[in-house]
Structures are given as structure tokens and as C-alpha cells.
Enzyme design. Structure first.
Site, mmCIF file in Angstrom:
data_model
loop_
_atom_site.group_PDB
_atom_site.id
_atom_site.type_symbol
_atom_site.label_atom_id
_atom_site.label_comp_id
_atom_site.label_asym_id
_atom_site.label_seq_id
_atom_site.Cartn_x
_atom_site.Cartn_y
_atom_site.Cartn_z
ATOM 1 N N ASP A 125 -3.423 8.324 60.023
ATOM 2 C CA ASP A 125 -4.183 7.380 59.188
ATOM 3 C C ASP A 125 -4.471 6.051 59.884
ATOM 4 O OD1 ASP A 125 -1.502 6.704 59.050
ATOM 5 O OD2 ASP A 125 -1.428 6.597 56.866
ATOM 6 N N ASP B 2 8.102 0.520 57.599
ATOM 7 C CA ASP B 2 8.514 1.767 56.936
ATOM 8 C C ASP B 2 9.797 2.400 57.473
ATOM 9 O OD1 ASP B 2 6.328 1.663 55.267
ATOM 10 O OD2 ASP B 2 5.142 3.052 56.454
#
Ligand SMILES: *[C@@H]1O[C@H](CO)[C@@H](O)[C@H](O)[C@H]1NC(C)=O
Ligand SMILES: *[C@@H]1O[C@H](CO)[C@@H](O)[C@H](O)[C@H]1NC(C)=O
Ligand SMILES: *[C@@H]1O[C@H](CO)[C@@H](O)[C@H](O)[C@H]1NC(C)=O
Length: 813
Positions: A71, A501
Site C-alpha cells: 500500500d 505499527d
């Protein structure tokens, strides 16, 4: 109507072929004056994944040819000889950073060397999206700007493929856009025409998710959009369009849970695969994903008889039966892959059962979906207490190299991303498993992408005998973390990372994946520092998402170079577990005083200066003399208790551990009136500091900030700045700059060996990575600099010929 963009054409060669040229030079005799222009070698710091794999696409006939899209980190090609994924678009310049996400990949069944990439991260980006067109499997590209935006990091990125080549006409490509309906190109993606007779443009920002050609029937195309009844087909190559009859147009009430309405009025198509027997497998959900899906179904459509069959895996057709305590959310379906040797054999994967003990499942069928084996449950070892997952010992590459961070081994103390298995000792089977591929050349080899990596097995057939296949990681070469902070202390591990993350790592070896930092854990690690004269004391701040009763889960220090970590006794006033507060941490030379430039948003905490502690966070003091909330703080690496801040043109210095500051206005120091940046402090000289001020240039002080001078050539633009080990024979550190050294020059990475008088470019056009988000020099290896990207991980570059004797990561420990 239509739109043409044929005027723009750019021939670009990727790093793939040219990288070899960059390692030919050998370090020459060191210069005493000026800055020597060496050949550089570029390598990725091995994390192995670290972000969302949105697609895995294989060529139907060319053996071992496959690509994976991400992405925010663009596209990679698998190299079978190297057993590694190779990045294809590292040439993307900073100004084209929007191209660093791949919306879709298309391959030409008749021309295996042809590769088409739809590149664009955000539909809202003002920079245009583009098509990257290659005739050599991505070794080089022609680039054509697209007349519509793309959103590789947007909702629905888990679906696809939006881009497809007409198998009956290799010049013709079709693309389902997010906002402008369906488009067609007849010149290999150079120019595009709006297919205005397409019945449902679905320009909702997600739009048309997939375009599927029937390779056996010329002119037949299936198109799916993110709307109820979003499935259409044409049999005359787009002259006329028809709704696919009998498609699901309402939710089955039996599926729904009381009190939880589906997010859509009818199932939304997600992905579709046309098997060689004319069966179109279609997955559906109530939301485009990859998150927030509650419901879904899985169906097949016989394109010859126009009959739909519901083949959703469930209690009546699956072994083992769905895990009982798992009731909410049941999740949707997304990834599908059909065995190239048998159209009735396929896998389909649920999406968004997270959070829950059962998590997502891969279902395997040999009979067209009449019955399934639940691959996830069958992969679960004994004694897992009903929780599904792989044993942690299996988080390793096929060659047995461990990928320790993937264990997420912190039980409920993991507050972040991807919710690991709640059982210590199990890495969960996966989440966001929307991309899946049964390897066309080995039906027992299946791989699936997750939010973090690619898992694979060569033993899919074991589930037929109700046995657990052995799983391994097949993401080597993919590096797609978003890098937030980098630190290279003068002792111990050469590199510490803070990433989005997945927290970050102490990289004792740059060539193999490392464990994440020990507990307490963050999802994002925002900033790091070490004590200049006591470099085993290190500190990190970030967001834990967890409130601890006995300390501050957002601020941690270590006294053993980052192996074991302790929480500050308390958080400073106004700071909780939230990511946006983490700001900048500065640790003084002695390792005893900390200043935390946090970013509280509420009054009164946002109206004081950065708090300091002298007792590892038992108590925090709001300073005198610096009364604005600022992140622009740094510590002197030589003189204890000495901190600097620069905010609103004012220079501040504290010599008492951040308890009080003296300030000097720009008119006294010589700094620009609006100067504001985190000062960069020398690692071996007290009172020497630099300030990168963007277009206002690079500034230097050797007297504790009393006076500043602008250094470097006129027009120098200092976006990021860092220091590295001095060139041989020089006493000043090497300076590294991400920016420009002349107004008309390229935005690039530069080095100066002579204190900023002369500069050479370090990276070439094939190593631009869409621009850096941070750079960090190495105080122990001349010429080495670490480059952190948003979506392309960490790269380090060494002077070619110099890196051999510096064993990565372990040199100097
Ligand atoms: C393309 O056509 C669709 C209708 O199919 C329309 O909604 C959209 O606005 C058009 N976009 C452009 C840029 O022409
Ligand atoms: C994070 O802290 C906030 C208050 O600052 C609290 O409301 C929230 O529950 C905490 N989150 C967790 C997971 O503990
Ligand atoms: C501090 O936050 C309050 C809102 O909580 C806001 O009204 C005020 O302007 C902020 N002050 C600063 C200096 O940002």
C-alpha cells in the site's frame, strides 16, 4: 469524452540493473581537503515486511514470475535464483512520493516481460497518479501520468485487480478507477478514454475494484464495483453492459447478529477469479476493508448457465467446524486463489474476524466449495486452548533464518497493530490476509500476505490428511515499514529504529531480522536518544495504547544499550498512552537527566515548556525560562545536564538538566527570526551544534548556541541533517544532508567531509525511494548513513569497498 495525457513520457531505469555499477569503486586514498566522491553501496536493513501486502500476482505461464504490491511501498518482483523479492521502483524521486503505492498490477498473458503498475497512494494527492509500463519485468519503466487519481493506501486496497490487459489485444488495458468510473487504453496505458457507457461509475472514492477478462471468450469482461449489485459484464468488449443476473442483492437475515446492522444494504463484491471451467468465484463483504468488515459471503457464478451458488464456508461444510466461542464479528471474505491445475480446487480467506480468539481463516476446497478444510485451525498446534496460530518457532524464512519480531510475543501487553495471538508462544495465523496465491507451478505451495509479511507453506496437501503444514516467511527483500526515528549511538548496536505499527528494533545485525524491543511495548516508536558519555543508557518514547498502573507506558529507558527496558515512574503531566503526544525525548550526556518535548493538546499542559526528570520519571518538573510547548529539544552529548531548544527564532539553553533555561532572541544569535528545528548535537564536542532550517539553510554554532553562522553554498536547502564519523585525517564529523546544495539542484542525499564547504551527492537517481523521512549518520563508520522512509523501510549506504571490513551492525561493539 475522454482525456489524453500522451505528452508526458519519462524513461526511467530502476535500481535493479544499475545497482551493480554502484559497487565497483573501491575507496581511494583519503583526501585531506574537500569531499571525495566515492561509489556507494546501498542495502536494506532486514526487517522483512513490516507493512501491508495488498496483492500477489503471478504470470499464468512464465515460471516463477510473480509480483507483490504494497500500500505504501510500491511493488517487488520475486527472484527465484536469489530467493528474494526485489524492489522495482527505488528510482522514484521525493517530488513523486505519491507514486510509492501500487493500486494495481497487470500482466500480459502473451508477453511475460511486460509489466503494468498503477501507481498512486492517495486520491487526494495533488500530484498525479501514473502508469509504470515495463517491457523487461520492471528493470526499467516508461511512466505516463494518469488522468485520474489512485489510492493505493485507501479503503478497498485489499481488493482488485483494478488493472487488466485484454488477452485478445495486448495493446488494450482497462482500469477501474476510484472516482471516475471505468477507463480504457488502446496504446498500452499511454492514453486513456473514459468508458462513459459503463452503467455505474461508483465514484465514491473506492469505485471499481476489479476488471476480469475471460481469456476464452473475446470481448467478455466482468467488472465489480464497491456498491450493492455492483457486478456487471459485457460480451462485446464494452459496447453494451449488463448487470450479472442473480447476484446477491440483500443480506440473508440468518447471517446477521442482533444489534449489528451490516454496513451495506447488500453484499459488496471484493475480489473475483474466473476459473478455466467458466466458474467466477466472487467474495463479498459489507465494507470495502481492509478493516471494519462485519459480514460477508462467498459465492460462485457459473458463467455458462448463469447460476449462482452460495459456497460460504461455515458450520455445515467445513472441517474442523468454525471455532465455537468465535461469534463476533463473523467477518467477510476477500482473498481467493484457484489452483492452476484444477478449477475446483481453491483457497478463500475470511477478512476481519479480528479481534477475536479465532481470527481469520484460510479455507481449502477440492470440490468447488461444497466442502472445506479450515487451514488455520489445522495449522494450530495442540494445547493452544482453542486459539489459532502458528508456533512462534515457525516465524522464520525457508532457510531457517529467524524473523523474531513477527512473534508479537507480548500477550495482552501488545496494545498496537494486528492484535497478536493472546497465547504467548503462538504467532497468529494472520490478519488482513487479502492477498493469496496458490503457486501456479506447485499446487502445495500457497502464500498469503498479511498486515505485516508473507507467510507460505509447501505442504498445503497436509491439510487433506488433517495435519498441520509447516509455515515459513516468504517476504525476504520486502521492506515497507514507515520509519519514525533512527539512532546510531557511539557504543553497542549500530542502529536502533523507531517505526510505525511494529515499534522498532535494536539492530545488532543489519542483514537479518531482529526481535522488536522488549516489553513494555509500543505500536509506534516515535523517538530515541542515548546518553553521549554513557551510551548504554538509551531511551524511547511512543504510543503503547495501554495505561499502566505502575509507570509511564509511553516513555521507557534502558541501562544496557536497549536490551531490557523500564518505564518512567510516571508520565509527565498531560501525557498518556497516545501516539500524537510522544514528541521528542532528549537524554543528557550522563544518562541521568531527561527532557521530553511532548505534544499535549489540552490546556494547561500545552502551555508549559517541555518537562524534565532527574529521577527516571518519578517526578517531572515544568521548566522555567522555556514556557512554550516544543518538540525541538536536544541534549549536549559531552557536557552533562545541558539541553538546547529552538522555537520561534529563540535559542534556549539549560545547564541544570532542563529545570531552567536561558533564552537568546534571533537578533543576538544571528539565527533567522522564525528558526525552529530539533538541534543536531556533536557526538564528541561540547557546545557544537547544527540546525537544519529547510530553505533558510544549514546553521552551525561552536559556542553553545551563543552565535550561529550559516554554512554551505548559497541556496543550500536542509530538509534533514545528521552527523557521521569523520573522514580519515579530519577532526570534524562528516555532515549528511537530505535536501539541495544549490537552488536548482536535485533533492538528494549529500555528504560533506570538510565542515560544509564542499558537498558530494551520495545517492544516485536509482536510489531515491520516494524521498527520505529521516537520515542518521553512524559515528563509528565513515561514510555510512541510514535512510528511513515512509513505506520503504530503512536503507543504509556505505562507501563501496569500505563496507566489507565493517561487518554490518557488529563492527565496534
Ligand atoms: C467518466 O465517466 C463517468 C461515467 O461513466 C463519469 O461519472 C465521470 O465523471 C467521467 N470522468 C471524467 C473525468 O470524464
Ligand atoms: C489510554 O489512555 C487513555 C487516557 O489517557 C484511556 O482513556 C485509555 O483507556 C487508555 N487506553 C488503554 C488501552 O488503556
Ligand atoms: C492549548 O489547548 C487549548 C485547548 O485545550 C487551546 O484552546 C489553546 O489554544 C492551546 N494553547 C496552545 C499554546 O496551543
Amino acid at each position: 469524452m475522454g482525456s489524453s495525457n500522451g505528452s508526458f513520457k519519462l524513461r526511467i531505469f530502476s535500481a535493479l540493473l544499475l545497482a551493480a555499477n554502484c559497487v565497483t569503486g573501491v575507496a581511494a586514498a583519503p583526501p585531506q581537503h574537500g569531499t571525495h566522491d566515492y561509489s556507494q553501496k546501498f542495502s536494506s536493513v532486514a526487517i522483512t515486511g513490516g507493512g501491508y501486502i495488498t496483492g500477489i500476482v503471478a504470470h499464468p505461464t512464465e515460471k516463477h514470475l510473480m509480483y507483490t504490491r504494497t500500500d505504501i511501498g510500491s511493488t517487488y518482483r520475486w527472484s527465484e535464483p536469489k530467493q528474494q523479492w526485489l524492489p522495482l521502483t527505488d528510482f522514484i524521486a521525493a517530488e513523486n512520493v505519491n507514486w510509492m503505492g501500487t493500486e494495481s498490477i497487470a500482466l500480459d498473458p502473451h508477453h511475460p516481460n511486460r509489466l503494468y503498475l498503477a501507481q498512486g497512494r492517495y486520491v487526494t494527492d495533488t500530484d498525479p497518479a501514473a502508469f509504470f509500463v515495463s517491457d523487461d519485468q520492471g528493470a526499467s519503466f516508461d511512466i505516463y501520468k494518469a488522468p485520474f487519481p489512485m489510492g493505493a493506501n485507501g479503503l478497498g486496497r485489499n481488493n482488485g485487480e483494478r488493472l487488466a490487459v485484454n488477452p485478445f489485444n495486448s495493446d488494450e488495458l482497462w482500469f477501474g478507477t476510484r472516482t471516475e468510473g471505468l477507463w480504457k487504453s488502446t496504446d498500452r496505458a499511454k492514453t486513456w478514454k473514459n468508458v462513459t457507457n459503463y452503467p455505474d461509475a461508483a465514484g465514491d472514492g473506492i469505485g471499481i475494484l476489479f476488471v476480469v477478462f475471460d481469456p476464452k471468450n473475446s470481448g467478455t469482461i466482468y467488472v465489480g464495483a464497491n456498491v450493492p449489485n455492483g457486478l456487471y459484464y459485457t460480451k462485446d468488449n464494452g459496447a453494451t453492459w449488463h448487470s450479472i443476473p442473480g447476484q446477491p442483492s440483500a443480506w440473508d437475515p440468518a447471517l446477521l447478529h442482533a444489534g449489528h446492522e451490516p454496513a451495506s444494504t447488500a453484499p459488496l463484491p471484493m475480489r473475483a477469479v474466473l476459473a478455466p471451467n467458466g466458474i467466477l468465484y466472487v467474495s463479498f463483504a459489507d465494507f470495502p476493508g481492509p478493516y471494519a468488515i462485519n459480514y460477508g459471503i462467498f459465492m460462485k457464478y457459473n458463467t455458462k448457465t448463469q447460476v449462482w451458488t452460495d459456497i460460504t464456508p461455515g458450520a455445515s461444510n467445513t472441517y474442523p467446524a468454525p471455532f465455537k466461542p468465535q461469534s463476533w464479528p463473523p467477518g467477510g471474505f476477500c482473498g481467493i486463489s484457484v489452483d492452476s491445475k484444477d478449477p475446483d480446487t481453491f483457497v478463500v480467506i475470511s477478512l476481519d474476524r479480528d479481534p477475536g480468539p479465532a481470527l481469520d481463516s484460510m479455507y481449502y476446497s477440492h470440490d468447488g466449495g461444497k466442502t472445506y478444510k479450515d487451514v488455520s485451525q489445522l495449522s494450530t498446534p495442540e494445547g493452544s486452548g482453542g486459539y489459532w496460530g502458528h508456533p512462534i518457532s515457525q516465524a522464520k524464512l525457508k532457510d531457517s533464518t529467524p524473523v523474531p519480531w513477527l512473534s508479537f510475543n507480548w500477550n495482552s501487553q501488545w496494545g498496537g497493530y494486528g492484535a497478536p495471538s493472546p497465547v504467548v508462544g503462538l504467532a497468529k495465523f494472520g490478519w488482513w490476509m487479502s492477498s493469496v496465491l496458490i503457486y501456479p507451478w506447485d499446487s502445495n505451495h500457497v502464500m498469503y500476505g498479511t498486515g505485516a509479511t508473507i507467510w507460505a507453506t509447501d505442504e498445503l496437501n497436509k491439510v487433506d490428511k488433517n495435519k498441520a503444514p509447516e509455515w515459513y516467511i516468504q517476504a525476504q527483500g520486502i521492506e515497507e515499514t514507515a520509519v519514525l526515528s533512527l539512532m546510531s549511538p557511539t557504543k553497542g548496536a549500530h542502529l536502533f529504529s523507531g517505526v510505525g505499527d511494529i515499534m522498532g528494533m535494536r539492530h545488532v545485525d543489519l542483514t537479518v531480522p531482529q526481535p522488536m524491543y522488549e516489553k513494555p511495548v509500543f505500536s509506534n516508536c516515535d523517538n530515541l536518544d542515548y546518553a553521549g558519555q554513557n551510551p548504554d543508557v538509551v531511551v524511547r518514547v511512543g504510543s503503547s495504547g495501554i495505561s499502566y498502573p505502575d509507570g509511564c507506558g509511553s516513555g521507557l529507558y534502558s541501562k544496557d544499550n536497549g536490551i531490557k527496558w523500564s518505564m518512567f515512574g510516571s508520565c509527565p503531566p498531560g501525557v498518556g498512552n497516545q501516539t500524537h503526544l510522544a514528541g521528542t525525548i532528549a537524554l543528557d550526556a550522563s544518562g541521568k537527566s531527561f527532557v521530553w518535548g511532548t505534544l499535549p493538546t489540552e490546556a494547561p499542559y500545552n502551555e508549559t515548556g517541555p518537562p524534565s526528570t532527574q529521577d527516571f520519571g518519578k517526578t517531572w518538573v515544568v521548566p522555567k525560562g522555556l514556557t512554550v510547548s516544543t518538540m525541538n529539544v536536544a541534549a549536549d552529548n559531552v557536557q552533562a545536564k545541558t539541553f538546547y531548544a529552538v522555537h520561534g527564532g529563540v535559542f534556549y539553553i539549560s545547564r541544570d538538566g532542563g529545570v531552567s533555561y536561558k533564552s537568546s532572541p534571533a537578533s543576538k544569535t544571528g539565527l533567522p527570526a522564525d528558526a525552529a528545528a530539533v538541534p543536531v548535537t556533536s557526538f564528541d564536542k561540547a557546545g557544537e551544534l547544527w540546525l537544519p532550517l529547510g530553505k533558510s539553510g544549514l546553521w552551525h554554532s561552536t559556542n553553545f548556541g551563543t552565535k550561529w553562522t550559516r554554512i554551505g553554498p548559497k541556496g543550500l536547502v536542509a530538509i534533514y541533517f545528521t552527523l557521521g564519523k569523520s573522514a580519515p585525517g579530519r577532526s570534524n564529523p562528516a555532515l549528511f544532508l537530505w535536501g539541495k546544495v544549490s537552488p536548482s539542484g536535485s533533492e538528494a542525499l549529500y555528504r560533506s567531509d570538510d565542515a560544509g564547504a564542499t558537498w558530494v551527492r551520495v545517492n544516485d537517481d536509482t536510489h531515491q525511494y520516494g524521498g527520505a523521512s529521516i537520515i542518521q549518520g553512524d559515528p563509528r563508520i565513515y561514510g555510512r548513513v541510514y535512510i528511513g522512509m515512509f513505506g520503504r523501510g530503512i536503507v543504509y549506504t556505505d562507501i563501496a569497498g569500505n563496507s566489507g571490513k565493517n561487518v554490518p551492525g557488529t563492527f565496534g561493539i
